[in-house]
Design a protein around this motif. Sequence first.
Motif, mmCIF file in Angstrom:
data_model
loop_
_atom_site.group_PDB
_atom_site.id
_atom_site.type_symbol
_atom_site.label_atom_id
_atom_site.label_comp_id
_atom_site.label_asym_id
_atom_site.label_seq_id
_atom_site.Cartn_x
_atom_site.Cartn_y
_atom_site.Cartn_z
ATOM 1 N N VAL A 238 0.912 -1.168 -0.092
ATOM 2 C CA VAL A 238 0.174 -0.013 0.063
ATOM 3 C C VAL A 238 1.191 1.310 0.164
ATOM 4 C CG1 VAL A 238 -1.615 0.873 1.463
ATOM 5 C CG2 VAL A 238 -2.002 -1.238 1.031
ATOM 6 N N HIS A 239 2.272 1.481 0.772
ATOM 7 C CA HIS A 239 2.950 2.653 1.124
ATOM 8 C C HIS A 239 3.359 2.958 -0.155
ATOM 9 C CE1 HIS A 239 6.645 0.056 0.268
ATOM 10 N NE2 HIS A 239 7.072 1.644 0.322
ATOM 11 N N GLN A 240 3.251 2.191 -1.314
ATOM 12 C CA GLN A 240 3.905 3.441 -2.521
ATOM 13 C C GLN A 240 2.726 3.996 -3.575
ATOM 14 O OE1 GLN A 240 6.744 3.966 -3.131
ATOM 15 N NE2 GLN A 240 8.499 2.286 -3.947
ATOM 16 N N PRO A 241 1.283 3.708 -3.608
ATOM 17 C CA PRO A 241 0.592 3.762 -4.200
ATOM 18 C C PRO A 241 -0.058 5.507 -2.966
ATOM 19 C CG PRO A 241 0.013 1.890 -4.203
ATOM 20 C CD PRO A 241 1.324 1.914 -3.574
ATOM 21 N N VAL A 242 0.484 5.305 -1.721
ATOM 22 C CA VAL A 242 -0.162 5.959 -1.072
ATOM 23 C C VAL A 242 1.454 7.622 -1.652
ATOM 24 C CG1 VAL A 242 0.521 7.206 1.355
ATOM 25 C CG2 VAL A 242 -1.582 5.011 0.600
ATOM 26 N N ILE A 243 1.814 7.083 -1.128
ATOM 27 C CA ILE A 243 3.371 8.075 -0.803
ATOM 28 C C ILE A 243 3.207 8.617 -2.974
ATOM 29 C CG2 ILE A 243 5.899 8.663 -2.018
ATOM 30 C CD1 ILE A 243 6.420 6.028 0.077
ATOM 31 N N TYR A 244 2.898 7.721 -3.716
ATOM 32 C CA TYR A 244 2.717 8.537 -5.727
ATOM 33 C C TYR A 244 1.699 9.543 -5.581
ATOM 34 C CZ TYR A 244 5.957 5.042 -7.598
ATOM 35 O OH TYR A 244 7.765 4.063 -7.354
#
Length: 258
Positions: A238-244
């Motif tokens: 989940v963290h990468q889509p949230v960061i993007y």
Amino acid sequence: MPQTSGAGRGRIHLMDELRGFAVFCMVFYHGFYTLAFLYNSKAGMFLLDFFMPAEPYYAGLFMLISGISSNLSHSNLLRGIKLLGVALAVTLITWLVVPEEVIVFGILHFLSVCMILYGLLKPLADRFRFSWVAVAACAVLYVCTMGISSGYLGISPQIGVSLPQSLYQTNWLAPLGIYSSTFRSADYFGLFPWIFVFAAGTFLGKLAVQGRFPAFFYPSRVPFFSWLGRHALIIYIVHQPVIYGVCYAVSAVVKRIQ
């Protein structure tokens, strides 16, 4: 994530907390990476350069704990196959959405292959008892294969064996740590030398199964990191889509203000 419980001594909370700390560091590192390379942020590049030397340490910690946990899993083979499916999905999504930052053989690919290999070899591995000599051997093998991406096996190019340059004309061997100058991956951990960190963990895991870790490994001290450690996989996904998404929103707001 598998249960981290020693025989008769309950859950090994320190392992959860160390895994959670590694995940925490990873999230921030990927945030700085995104700011630096996708949004050309000078602050992001500064922070990335500052924290980059620490990346191998928390990644290695994550691998070591995964190796330990493999002794406490009911089915490493099944767990590895499921994780490989997630890893391949990550490759596909990054290739479609951010092709310039595609993840070819990241830490999820690495861990899934290690789990599958350990699942296949566990009947053999179970014949061996814990030994510090085995852990030390893993450390030596790690050091001797650190230079595989640079074309040699050994302590250094001068104290080692040069590998054929023909191996480095293709990227098909990238999972092994051998790749050409054209290879790119936003997250990359080749099997060599890192598989020996995982292997060292599998030997240490024999102590965990027997409940022989020191007493301070078992009580919970930092519940936040413990929670992160127990949910490491979903946080990674989940963290990468949230960061993007956050970076895109902030970038859009800044542009409108300007």
